[in-house]
Enzyme design. Structure first.
Site, PDB file in Angstrom:
ATOM      1  CE1 TYR A 133      69.793  55.432 118.154  1.00 10.26           C
ATOM      2  CE2 TYR A 133      69.636  53.675 116.536  1.00 10.26           C
ATOM      3  CZ  TYR A 133      69.106  54.355 117.602  1.00 10.26           C
ATOM      4  OH  TYR A 133      67.899  53.976 118.127  1.00 10.26           O
ATOM      5  CE  LYS A 162      67.529  57.507 116.656  1.00  9.60           C
ATOM      6  NZ  LYS A 162      66.923  56.316 115.997  1.00  9.60           N
TER       7      LYS A 162
END
EC number: 4.3.3.7
Length: 300
Positions: A133, A162
């Protein structure tokens, strides 16, 4: 197959400020019924910095009991402490998480080599897959595409990322560098449509709390080559995307879920809901326009 639309779910609190596990289960089931292909618990939107380790695991168990075993449930286990992140990730796997979301270490500002060693140390041997992320606006460090590729090459169980750097050129570079087997998710609703056209796989969404089905429709339109329809949906939803981030996430989406009729509670300090009674007027209007009242869980 990973879902195309993950919802980064809020964590509901009761009037005493404790996690409301029953309401979390109710909310999770409603989200799955309204466009969420999977859920990520105790991420940024779930106020992970304000949750204890015990609360995180109890939240996972409560939501699993509510949605069953067929719904992908991932858990945010990344912190700025490598050892703690690894321990949390193993606890999540043992508690039944289908995968873990690993945010870049915040505040420490490690170099790229430090990021490689941090993520490899956490993911190595982990019995569930991991999603990196990247969100420099919150962490103060940017996970560069080449660094991400190195981590993924060293750890086969890192299967997704992400990407929320807010840069389309970086998104394109990342997609070009990675194998199609690694799923690139947009980490920002407002960037999802252009990211899809660049080859992104899906989105980890906040707006899907409210318009999950519409986001699924936009995804399918791009898949089918109907960019006109996808642009139309994106244009329809863009004011909502922007309004949900008027204040630090998850302040606005938590207010919105309360407005729908959930018992979402307030945010935990140090976050705070604006005291101005007009603070969410625009968001209220958008919800009334975009979320059919027949789908609301409780009458307001």
């Amino acid at each position: 197959m990973l879902p195309r639309v993950f919802t980064a779910m809020i964590t509901p609190f009761n009037t005493d400020g404790d996690v409301d596990y029953e309401e979390a289960g109710t909310m999770a089931a409603w989200l799955v019924a309204h466009g969420s292909g999977g859920l990520i618990l105790s991420g940024t939107t779930g106020e992970s910095p304000a949750l204890t380790d015990i609360e995180r695991m109890n939240l996972l168990r409560a939501v699993r009991a509510a949605v069953g075993n067929d719904v992908p449930l991932w858990m945010g286990t990344g912190t700025n402490n490598t050892r703690h992140s690894r321990e949390l990730s193993w606890q999540a796997a043992e508690a039944g998480a289908d995968g873990v979301l690993l945010v870049c270490p915040y505040y420490n500002k490690p170099p790229q080599e430090g990021l490689i060693r941090h993520f490899v140390d956490i993911a190595d041997g982990l019995p569930v897959p991991a999603m990196l992320y990247n969100i420099p606006g919150r962490t103060g460090v940017n996970l560069l595409p080449q660094t991400a590729r190195t981590i993924i090459q060293e750890c086969p169980n890192v299967i997704a990322i992400k990407e929320a750097a807010g840069s389309l050129p970086q998104m394109q570079e990342l997609i070009n560098l990675l194998s199609p087997a690694t799923h690139v998710y947009a980490g920002d609703d407002a960037m999802y449509y252009p990211a899809l056209t660049l080859g992104a796989y899906g989105v980890v969404s906040v707006a899907s709390h409210l318009v999950g089905c519409k986001i699924q429709e936009m995804t399918q339109a791009v898949e089918q080559g109907d960019l006109h329809e996808a642009r139309r949906i994106n244009g329809l939803l863009m004011p909502l995307f922007q309004e949900l981030f008027r204040y630090t996430n998850p302040i606005s989406v938590k207010w919105a879920m309360n407005y729908l009729g959930f018992h979402a509670g307030d945010v935990r300090l140090p976050l705070a809901t604006p005291g101005d009674p007009r603070a969410f007027d625009e968001l209220r209007l958008l919800i009334d326009q975009l979320v059919p009242q027949a789908t609301w869980p409780r009458a307001c």
